[in-house]
Write a protein that holds these residues in place. Structure first.
Motif, mmCIF file in Angstrom:
data_model
loop_
_atom_site.group_PDB
_atom_site.id
_atom_site.type_symbol
_atom_site.label_atom_id
_atom_site.label_comp_id
_atom_site.label_asym_id
_atom_site.label_seq_id
_atom_site.Cartn_x
_atom_site.Cartn_y
_atom_site.Cartn_z
ATOM 1 N N UNK A 36 42.363 33.258 48.774
ATOM 2 C CA UNK A 36 41.599 32.515 47.776
ATOM 3 C C UNK A 36 40.297 31.969 48.383
ATOM 4 N N UNK A 37 39.566 32.861 49.029
ATOM 5 C CA UNK A 37 38.288 32.465 49.626
ATOM 6 C C UNK A 37 37.224 32.205 48.566
ATOM 7 N N UNK A 38 37.369 32.801 47.389
ATOM 8 C CA UNK A 38 36.524 32.532 46.223
ATOM 9 C C UNK A 38 35.037 32.777 46.491
ATOM 10 N N UNK A 64 33.892 33.395 42.881
ATOM 11 C CA UNK A 64 34.658 32.360 42.223
ATOM 12 C C UNK A 64 36.154 32.525 42.152
ATOM 13 N N UNK A 65 36.692 33.715 42.445
ATOM 14 C CA UNK A 65 38.124 33.956 42.293
ATOM 15 C C UNK A 65 38.657 34.763 43.465
ATOM 16 N N UNK A 66 39.950 34.627 43.702
ATOM 17 C CA UNK A 66 40.669 35.476 44.644
ATOM 18 C C UNK A 66 39.964 35.507 46.003
ATOM 19 N N UNK A 86 44.693 47.558 40.607
ATOM 20 C CA UNK A 86 43.799 46.512 40.105
ATOM 21 C C UNK A 86 42.567 46.438 41.001
ATOM 22 N N UNK A 87 41.697 47.450 40.962
ATOM 23 C CA UNK A 87 40.581 47.514 41.916
ATOM 24 C C UNK A 87 39.558 46.404 41.748
ATOM 25 N N UNK A 88 39.560 45.718 40.597
ATOM 26 C CA UNK A 88 38.577 44.651 40.399
ATOM 27 C C UNK A 88 38.974 43.363 41.111
ATOM 28 N N UNK A 89 40.208 43.282 41.601
ATOM 29 C CA UNK A 89 40.701 42.060 42.235
ATOM 30 C C UNK A 89 40.658 42.179 43.752
ATOM 31 N N UNK A 90 40.092 41.176 44.401
ATOM 32 C CA UNK A 90 40.078 41.130 45.866
ATOM 33 C C UNK A 90 41.322 40.383 46.329
ATOM 34 N N UNK A 91 42.439 41.093 46.356
ATOM 35 C CA UNK A 91 43.717 40.452 46.658
ATOM 36 C C UNK A 91 44.408 41.019 47.898
#
Length: 262
Positions: A36-38, A64-66, A86-91
């Protein structure tokens, strides 16, 4: 060679840069995995950490997210990141240490407040994400891997402050616990922290809503360090740095540490 790995949901790296630097100065892990470096990667505040010796970074981010990052005193080679559909999420981000050990840093979705996949799309997405992680690690090598992160699931009865009260609270529902156990089984992972601390209540997260988080102590163990059996057998210990939750401007998570001969 003993390598100390720490995992910490920092709840905004830019907002809590000084807190991260304090941890690096006082604890000095060889590898620090942040969730959650955001922040986009190019805006992460890395210069001061680099000056402390953490010159090797592998990260994924978004505004702002993840966001996940691995900061290391040891050289890193970036390993393939898993998108879990879910390629749009940096998880997820992964890095290979000089020994060849691959460290996976993972941030699983929180899932919202209502544990109903029909009425709460966030919970449905969390369950789908957990299943995608299981599928990915079922195909991964069964040795030489460490998986850390904010899994947003407290699996055991003594990983929460009240098992019965939290059975219908997101992070401790039976369906989430079963899904997390399926990931652990699929990857052949050992829960390193519980291998070293097998009994007793153990938490890594306390809500900001509590007027006195420490006195209330209504915590949950959402942050984990797992390893494949070959590395788990060479782990020298694990702990949760509870006191860090009480530092100035804290994250609501405390960092988890583990040592490995790796």
């Amino acid at each position: 060679m003993t390598v100390t790995i720490a995992s910490w949901n920092i709840n905004s790296f830019r907002l809590r840069e000084e807190t991260v630097l304090r941890l690096l100065r006082e604890e000095g892990p060889d590898v620090l995995c942040l969730q959650e470096t955001k922040s986009p990667v190019d805006k992460l505040p890395l210069a001061a950490a680099c000056a402390l010796g953490y010159a090797h970074v592998v990260a994924r981010g978004q505004p702002g997210y993840n966001g996940v990052a691995i900061l290391s005193r040891l050289p890193l080679d970036e390993a393939p990141a898993l998108d879990f559909g879910l390629p749009q999420d940096a998880r997820h981000v992964a890095a290979r240490l000089p020994s060849g050990v691959v460290v996976h840093n993972l941030y699983i979705p929180a899932g919202g407040d209502l544990p109903d996949p029909v009425l709460n799309p966030k919970f449905r997405r969390k369950l789908d994400f957990l299943d995608a992680v299981r599928a990915a690690f079922a195909e991964a090598p069964r040795d030489g891997a460490i998986l850390v992160g904010d899994f947003n699931v407290a699996p055991r009865e003594d990983d929460v402050w009240d098992h019965r009260k939290l059975l219908r609270v997101v992070t401790h529902t039976p369906v989430e616990v079963a899904a997390l156990e399926a990931i652990r089984g699929a990857g052949g992972f050992v829960d390193v922290t519980r291998a070293h601390l097998p009994t007793g209540r153990l938490y890594s997260w306390w809500s900001y809503r509590a007027a006195d988080w420490s006195a209330a102590d209504k915590g949950r163990r959402l942050d984990h360090i797992w390893a494949t059996p070959d590395l788990a057998a060479r782990s020298g210990g694990s702990r949760i740095a509870r006191a860090v939750r009480g530092w100035d401007r804290p994250s609501d998570h405390a960092p988890v540490f583990a040592e490995f001969e790796a």
